[in-house]
Design an enzyme around this catalytic site. Structure first.
Site, PDB file in Angstrom:
ATOM      1  N   LYS A 123      -8.517 -16.536  -0.004  1.00 48.48           N
ATOM      2  CA  LYS A 123      -9.716 -15.707   0.117  1.00 48.48           C
ATOM      3  C   LYS A 123     -10.726 -15.965  -1.014  1.00 48.48           C
ATOM      4  O   LYS A 123     -11.919 -15.853  -0.830  1.00 48.48           O
ATOM      5  CB  LYS A 123      -9.348 -14.225   0.140  1.00 48.48           C
ATOM      6  CG  LYS A 123      -8.756 -13.786   1.467  1.00 48.48           C
ATOM      7  CD  LYS A 123      -8.690 -12.279   1.559  1.00 48.48           C
ATOM      8  CE  LYS A 123      -8.286 -11.827   2.954  1.00 48.48           C
ATOM      9  NZ  LYS A 123      -6.852 -12.102   3.257  1.00 48.48           N
ATOM     10  N   GLU A 137     -16.238  -4.495   2.875  1.00 46.49           N
ATOM     11  CA  GLU A 137     -15.304  -3.513   3.388  1.00 46.49           C
ATOM     12  C   GLU A 137     -13.919  -4.121   3.299  1.00 46.49           C
ATOM     13  O   GLU A 137     -13.760  -5.342   3.254  1.00 46.49           O
ATOM     14  CB  GLU A 137     -15.632  -3.134   4.835  1.00 46.49           C
ATOM     15  CG  GLU A 137     -15.012  -3.998   5.892  1.00 46.49           C
ATOM     16  CD  GLU A 137     -15.669  -5.368   6.025  1.00 46.49           C
ATOM     17  OE1 GLU A 137     -16.862  -5.487   5.693  1.00 46.49           O
ATOM     18  OE2 GLU A 137     -14.972  -6.301   6.453  1.00 46.49           O
ATOM     19  N   SER A 185      -1.321 -19.998   3.012  1.00 45.13           N
ATOM     20  CA  SER A 185      -2.556 -19.271   2.690  1.00 45.13           C
ATOM     21  C   SER A 185      -2.432 -18.360   1.474  1.00 45.13           C
ATOM     22  O   SER A 185      -3.418 -18.093   0.801  1.00 45.13           O
ATOM     23  CB  SER A 185      -3.022 -18.474   3.908  1.00 45.13           C
ATOM     24  OG  SER A 185      -1.997 -17.598   4.358  1.00 45.13           O
TER      25      SER A 185
HETATM   26  C1  LIG Z   1      -6.314 -12.313   4.564  1.00 43.52           C
HETATM   27  C2  LIG Z   1      -5.212 -13.273   4.681  1.00 43.52           C
HETATM   28  C3  LIG Z   1      -4.967 -14.011   5.864  1.00 43.52           C
HETATM   29  C4  LIG Z   1      -5.722 -13.817   7.135  1.00 43.52           C
HETATM   30  O1  LIG Z   1      -7.078 -14.088   7.084  1.00 43.52           O
HETATM   31  P1  LIG Z   1      -7.723 -15.362   7.774  1.00 43.52           P
HETATM   32  O2  LIG Z   1      -9.176 -15.082   7.716  1.00 43.52           O
HETATM   33  O3  LIG Z   1      -7.197 -15.458   9.169  1.00 43.52           O
HETATM   34  O4  LIG Z   1      -7.337 -16.542   6.965  1.00 43.52           O
HETATM   35  C5  LIG Z   1      -3.937 -14.941   5.868  1.00 43.52           C
HETATM   36  N1  LIG Z   1      -3.169 -15.133   4.782  1.00 43.52           N
HETATM   37  C6  LIG Z   1      -3.359 -14.445   3.639  1.00 43.52           C
HETATM   38  C7  LIG Z   1      -2.463 -14.715   2.485  1.00 43.52           C
HETATM   39  C8  LIG Z   1      -4.380 -13.493   3.549  1.00 43.52           C
HETATM   40  O5  LIG Z   1      -4.559 -12.826   2.410  1.00 43.52           O
END
Ligand SMILES: *Cc1c(COP(=O)(O)O)cnc(C)c1O
Length: 389
Positions: free
Chosen positions: A91, A113, A372
């Protein structure tokens, strides 16, 4: 960075666009104009790269998961380590890009938000870093459930506004933030957290997240001398997935696989509809309203998905599959044990599918899994889930 299709006013096939009231459209037009102006500016690009390196900690590694590969058998599994970024997830790439844009635009306030709090914390982080006033709207119920994240945001200097209207959830926080933007768009920047929303947000978020695949493509060519068989990423709103796919979309031999929670299968079972100001595949209830979803991974719990994913699905360029909460829970433990890497529950959905797919492929195949985020935030929840059963 990836080329973006702002020419078509933010349409990806039949998806995307901007369906908002007139006064909000003015704010979107202004944002689009400013984004186009700065994304082509080499100085802006250089500044973005500077902070990605010095603050976020890029480039992050593409780690060969040797133990997992050996245990699973079949394709080689590589992990793109977004979990190693500052604040522990992808993010930060997007919020860094948007805060630099806000700064260039001369914005005095940043608003956002948040549902579970992750995007709020990321936004508060870069606002602290750049000395910007930061206001985070959060449903009242969510502030109560996520008291620790509220504290984190406050520690970072943000003001958290609990929204009592409606059901006190994310949707109500979105409405409050949009109301603020309509009133104040000349000095206020609305920092959106995923590849969703009206144009230009999906295009802009992709632009900033594309650094993921820009790096992974270079890294896999260095390590293996060829492109991967498939790139696999979890999809909530779709920002980490679109960033992980971007530089491979034109490489037609590379399979692109998005993994959704079985409990919120937007791309697998959704229908085209307009929600939150844009057109995408979405899950609707009998009354045509966005369907409430529940995933054990808060970041994947969204009834819609980015417009470009909707198009990649309908056009057949990308595949979208599902993994259950139970699959994710098993993958969470498997990666922790085999590699010493605790993945976020969101990312665990992608890991779960990679393990399944690797078994069907040969040793010559390569999978890149976009990790992610890290799972430290989820350890308490997993502890409870494992001990309740
Ligand atoms: C917020 C988040 C996601 C999901 O958000 P996307 O916009 O689909 O990438 C996925 N993995 C993690 C670790 C997150 O914090």
């Amino acid at each position: 960075m990836a080329s973006v299709s702002t020419e078509k006013k933010g349409y990806f096939g039949e998806f995307g666009g901007s369906f908002v009231p007139e006064d909000l459209q003015k704010a979107m037009d202004y944002l689009e104009e400013q984004f186009i102006k700065y994304k082509g500016d080499p100085e802006f690009e250089e500044e973005f790269k500077f902070y990605l390196k010095e603050y976020v900690g890029r480039e992050n590694p593409l780690t060969f998961a040797a133990n997992l590969t050996e245990q699973v058998g079949g394709a080689k599994i590589y992990l793109k380590r977004e979990d190693l970024n500052h604040t522990g997830a992808h993010k930060i790439n997007n919020v860094m890009g948007q805060i630099l844009l806000a700064k260039r635009m001369g914005a005095k306030r940043v608003i956002a938000e948040t549902g579970a709090g992750q995007h709020g914390v990321a936004t508060a982080t870069v606002c602290a870093m750049f000395g910007m006033e930061c206001i985070i709207y959060m449903g009242k119920l969510d502030t109560e459930r996520q008291a620790l994240n509220v504290f984190r945001m406050e520690l970072l200097g943000a003001k958290v506004v609990p929204v009592e209207a409606g059901q006190g959830r994310l949707k109500d926080a979105v409405d409050a933030a949009l109301g603020d933007l309509v009133e104040n768009y000349e000095n206020t920047f609305y920092l959106l957290g995923s590849a969703v929303g009206p144009h230009p947000f999906p295009t802009m978020v992709k632009h900033f997240q594309s650094v993921i695949s820009e790096e992974s493509k270079r890294q896999i060519l260095e390590k293996e001398g060829k492109l991967p068989t498939a790139v696999i990423a979890c999809a909530g709103g779709g920002s980490n997935a679109i960033g992980a796919f971007a530089h491979y979309i034109k490489e037609l031999d590379v399979r692109l696989i998005g993994v959704e929670p079985s409990e919120a299968p937007t791309l697998s079972e959704g229908v085209p509809a307009i929600i939150h100001g844009f057109r995408c595949l979405t899950l609707l209830d009998e009354n045509g309203q966005p369907k409430p979803t529940y995933s054990i991974a808060a970041g994947l719990d969204y009834p819609g998905v980015g417009p470009e994913h909707s198009h990649l699905k309908v056009s057949g360029r990308a595949e979208y599959v599902t993994a259950t909460g139970q699959d994710a829970l098993e993958a969470f433990q498997l990666l922790s044990k085999t590699e010493g890497i605790i993945p976020a529950l969101e990312s665990s959905h992608a890991v779960a599918h990679a393990v399944k797919l690797a078994k069907e492929l040969s040793k010559d195949d390569i999978l890149i899994v976009n990790l992610s985020g890290r799972g430290d935030k989820d350890v308490e929840q997993v502890f409870k889930m494992l001990n309740d059963n």
